[in-house]
Design an enzyme around this catalytic site. Structure first.
Site, PDB file in Angstrom:
ATOM      1  N   TYR A 207       3.454  11.122   2.446  1.00 58.84           N
ATOM      2  CA  TYR A 207       4.199  10.484   1.310  1.00 58.84           C
ATOM      3  C   TYR A 207       5.011  11.402   0.363  1.00 58.84           C
ATOM      4  CZ  TYR A 207       1.343   6.273   2.107  1.00 58.84           C
ATOM      5  OH  TYR A 207       0.672   5.117   2.769  1.00 58.84           O
TER       6      TYR A 207
ATOM      7  N   ARG B 200       0.961  -1.072   0.069  1.00 60.01           N
ATOM      8  CA  ARG B 200      -0.004   0.120  -0.190  1.00 60.01           C
ATOM      9  C   ARG B 200       0.810   1.251  -0.018  1.00 60.01           C
ATOM     10  NH1 ARG B 200      -5.196   2.120   1.387  1.00 60.01           N
ATOM     11  NH2 ARG B 200      -5.045   3.713   3.268  1.00 60.01           N
TER      12      ARG B 200
END
Length: 357
Positions: free
Chosen positions: A336, A304
């Site tokens: 991220y 993921r």
């Protein structure tokens, strides 16, 4: 403690020493008989109001069972803290009571176990939600927890693996057996959609459309319907590699596994024909990573994280990645971008003629 909070209630304190002239054994028998005959202690106003809040979160907000259980445990500890402070009515609770509880979570001064930063932060969030609900519903005239903030954990960058490492893992999972076709389809699915492992194992066959329709009525990309936290539904495209692996499993693998079971709509089946478990999915990935000679610690969540990181590195907008991951807030997704920023620094340092002196 009674009602919804009963699951988190502590065990009763042991009886004190026997009175003069009475043996310890006799005293235990007497106290035990008295306890069994005594009616249950009625819940305090605080406990009743907490029960109302938990019912609201379960019924009206639709929290998942595991999340609701965590709220119940956290608030049961808060209720014990308030009882120790002599607070039996919600309107009697002050900001000092809330801040004292936050301190107790860190040092265990309330008799409970000291919690780490992340666990303490989760508990404080539950307490803040409780007081906000009480204030909005008129249970209390004000919100004593409004400016009490949870401890901030240090930022941990998500662990991602490279595209080459992902490819090696996926190719290592493929065989022509029914379970091999399932393993390849499952891992391709996780990386292609960025789904949580709980979302993947909870899928039914009808949640996947391998041939969708685009706006012009032609065949569009495959689409999967995922159910995230709080049973929130989202539609996520399934890449061509994932769609082909899933199609091969549905045609040549799943029927053989389903024949061993009693019939289930589950998409991914175990060797007995039932729905695959999270633990089995974890084992499948571990075995593929070992076969691919990947020495890094790899979990389903690694796929993921890699899904999100590789999308951003490829130029995807952070809002799009947020929607694909099912994050309620873009702030969660933005962690991220720190990973991709590191990648940009490495590329810059290697490519710019005056980056390094």
């Amino acid at each position: 403690m009674t009602g919804v909070l009963a699951a988190g209630a502590p065990a009763a304190e042991p009886a004190g020493p026997a009175g003069q002239g009475t043996s310890v054994a006799a005293a235990a028998l007497v106290s035990g008989a008295a306890a069994s005959a005594a009616p249950p202690k009625p819940p305090t106003a605080v406990e009743r109001a907490m029960t109302d809040y938990l019912q609201h979160m379960g019924v009206e907000r639709g929290l998942a069972a595991n999340t609701l259980a965590a709220y119940r445990r956290d608030l049961a500890r808060y209720a014990r803290h308030l009882a120790q402070a002599g607070r039996q009515r919600p309107e009697d609770i002050t900001r000092r009571d809330v801040t004292a509880f936050v301190q107790a979570l860190a040092d265990g001064s309330d008799g409970g176990s000291p919690l780490g930063v992340r666990s303490a932060a989760r508990t404080v969030v539950a307490v803040r939600g409780l007081h906000k609900f009480w204030a909005l519903e008129g249970v209390t005239p004000a919100d004593p927890a409004s400016d009490v903030h949870p401890p901030m954990p240090g930022k941990r960058l998500p662990k991602a693996i490279t595209v080459d490492e992902v490819t090696r893992i996926l190719e290592a999972a493929g065989t022509d057996t029914a379970t091999g076709l399932r393993d390849r389809a499952l891992l391709e699915f996780l990386y292609s959609t960025g789904a949580r492992i709980s979302e993947a194992v909870g899928l039914d066959v009808d949640d996947v459309a391998l041939q969708g329709d685009d706006a012009h009525g032609a065949g569009g990309p495959a689409i999967v319907r995922l159910f995230g936290k709080g049973s929130k539904e989202r539609l996520v495209p399934l890449g061509s590699y994932g769609a082909r692996a899933l199609d091969a499993y549905l045609v040549r693998g799943r029927p053989l596994l389903a024949a061993k079971g009693k019939g289930t709509p589950a998409l991914f089946l175990n060797a007995r024909g039932g729905r695959i478990s999270r633990q089995s999915a974890w084992t499948i990935l571990k075995a593929a990573a070992e076969k691919a000679n990947i020495t890094k610690d790899v979990s389903p969540h690694t796929l993921r994280h890699s899904f999100a990181t590789h999308l951003l590195e490829g130029g995807a907008d952070v809002r799009v990645v947020q929607e694909l991951l099912g994050h309620a807030s873009v702030t969660t997704t933005q962690v991220y971008t720190l990973v991709t920023a590191d990648t940009l620094r490495e590329i810059y340092a290697a490519a710019h003629p005056r980056a390094l002196g």
